[in-house]
Each structure stands twice: as C-alpha cells, then as structure tokens.
Design a protein around this motif. Structure first.
Motif, PDB file in Angstrom:
ATOM      1  N   GLU A   3       0.832  -1.204   0.000  1.00  0.00           N
ATOM      2  CA  GLU A   3       0.000   0.000   0.000  1.00  0.00           C
ATOM      3  C   GLU A   3       0.868   1.257   0.000  1.00  0.00           C
ATOM      4  OE1 GLU A   3      -3.380   2.440   0.113  1.00  0.00           O
ATOM      5  OE2 GLU A   3      -3.185   0.293  -0.324  1.00  0.00           O
ATOM      6  N   ASP A  40       2.420   1.761  -3.428  1.00  0.00           N
ATOM      7  CA  ASP A  40       1.479   2.306  -4.403  1.00  0.00           C
ATOM      8  C   ASP A  40       1.242   3.795  -4.163  1.00  0.00           C
ATOM      9  OD1 ASP A  40       1.301  -0.223  -5.438  1.00  0.00           O
ATOM     10  OD2 ASP A  40      -0.595  -0.726  -4.448  1.00  0.00           O
ATOM     11  N   ARG A  41       1.148   4.169  -2.884  1.00  0.00           N
ATOM     12  CA  ARG A  41       0.937   5.594  -2.584  1.00  0.00           C
ATOM     13  C   ARG A  41       2.154   6.422  -3.003  1.00  0.00           C
ATOM     14  NH1 ARG A  41      -2.364   6.401   3.084  1.00  0.00           N
ATOM     15  NH2 ARG A  41      -4.082   4.964   2.633  1.00  0.00           N
TER      16      ARG A  41
END
Length: 254
Positions: free
Chosen positions: A107, A110-111
C-alpha cells in the motif's frame, strides 16, 4: 548437462512459507504441516547462496517446521485451561503478522508511486496580494452585542476575582509581580485564539490572575477585534459570548 532453473527470490523464510500456503490454496489457520514442510525443504535444497546469514534464517525455519511436524505426531498437549494446544499456533501468528506488514508495504509503495506523479510549486503571488487584508466591518464584528452586555460580563469577572481572595491572607504583605503590557497581552490572546479557535469570553477573563490582568485582557480583545484577528458572537441575549479566531491555526494544537 543439467538445465539451469532460476528460483523465485523471497524476502525470508516467512515469505517463502506464505508463498507455499497461497500456492497450495490452504487455510492459514489449518496448515497441512507435512506437505508444506516437504515443499519448503525441497526449495532450500535447490538454493545456492554464498551468504550464510541468509541461508541460516531458512535453516532455522526448516528446523522449526520439522519440530512442529514431529509434535503433530505425538499426543496433543493440554494447557492449564484444559484446552488442547496446537503446535502450529505460534507459526500461524508469525505468518499473519508478516502478511499484514507485507500488504501494508504494498500500500505504501502504491501511494509513493501515485505521489511521484504529482508536481508541486511554491506560491508566486505578488507581494501586494499576499499583504492584502480584507477591511474589517466593526458592526459585523459586534453582531448585535451591546456595550452594556460587555460591561456586565466585565463586572461579573471582576467580582469573581474579589471572591477568590482569602480574607485572612489578603492582609499579609505580598511580592508584587510585574504586570504584562497591552501589546504583550494582545500577543498572548492572539496565540490562545489561534490554538483554541473558539472559546468563551467569560472563561478567558476568569483565568486572569488579577484585576489588572482582567482589564488588560479586556482591552486586548477589543484591539484584536479592531484589527480583524478575532470576532465575537452571541447566539441569544443572555448566552455567553464566544470568541473565534479569524486566522489559520496550528492543526496539531501546538
């Protein structure tokens, strides 16, 4: 001549175990320890690494799996509460924790990739635009309040200051403290307003240590109203007056 085979690279023994569990589509809470151990051992036998530190981590997990495999063949142990202990419980806990952090890292990755697509620039407003302040409408600031109402609150606060005095100790001598000036009190009230955003006019005056402090605070509030840094509101005639900051404050309250 042997055929060279490139093995997938894993972050560590838990990463390999998680891969085997997902590959075999088994329940992580009910791991077929014999099957998974055999596949795990087959993988590390094919590993050719020069780094003994990395190999040692996989070997330690291999020993753990073999130990669990042996304990599964023995009669189940019973804990103090009379419940049967599963030798796989600790391994399952480690796998669940590792899986959580692994997905969290995905996560964050991806950020970070999304953030890399954004470009920011410093503000380039003209100086005169940055320095512009909207004119203050004093009638809007008072918003229906009367001087009589402000005077009554002021008198109530002064009376409470008198009630705080000890009738015996008030006759003793005391060390005089240097009182704060109006500019200093304006700075204090402005900082207080910036931190609290909205607060009671009566409570602010009630926190002052002396009559002089109450008077200076009262004057500081009037001056800040004139400059447009604060505004005051009163929902109904006999309600307490609320003071609001009109400047941007610290979002963390520092």
């Amino acid at each position: 001549m042997g055929i060279p085979v490139k093995l997938p690279v894993f972050e560590g023994p838990l990463d390999l175990l998680l891969h085997l569990i997902e590959k075999n589509k088994v329940n992580i809470y009910d791991i077929p320890i014999v099957e998974i151990t055999d596949q795990y051992m087959e993988y590390i036998h094919q590993m050719e690494r020069e780094d003994l530190n990395i190999m040692s981590e996989f070997m330690v997990m291999a020993a753990t799996l073999i130990s669990i495999k042996c304990r599964m063949l023995l009669p189940k142990e019973v804990n103090e509460d009379g419940e049967e202990e599963d030798p796989r419980d600790e391994l399952v806990r480690q796998l669940l924790e590792y899986k959580m952090y692994k997905y969290m890292s995905y996560e964050l990755r991806d950020r970070m990739a999304e953030a890399a697509k954004s470009i920011y620039k410093l503000p380039t407003l003209p100086r005169e635009v940055e320095d512009y302040r909207e004119p203050v409408d004093t009638s809007e600031l008072l918003d229906g309040l009367t001087l009589g109402r402000l005077h009554k609150i002021f008198q109530d606060v002064l009376k409470r200051q008198e009630d705080k005095k000890d009738p015996i100790r008030s006759n003793f001598g005391k060390i005089e403290q240097e009182e704060v000036s109006l500019p200093e009190k304006m700075t204090d009230v402005e900082e207080y307003a910036r931190r609290h955003r909205r607060f009671s006019f009566r409570d602010l005056l009630g926190k002052q240590a002396s009559k002089f402090q109450v008077v200076v605070t009262f004057l500081a509030i009037l001056e800040l109203m004139k400059t447009g840094k604060i505004s005051i509101r009163q929902e109904h005639i006999f309600d307490d007056i609320q003071i609001e900051s009109k400047e941007a404050g610290d979002p963390y309250g520092n």
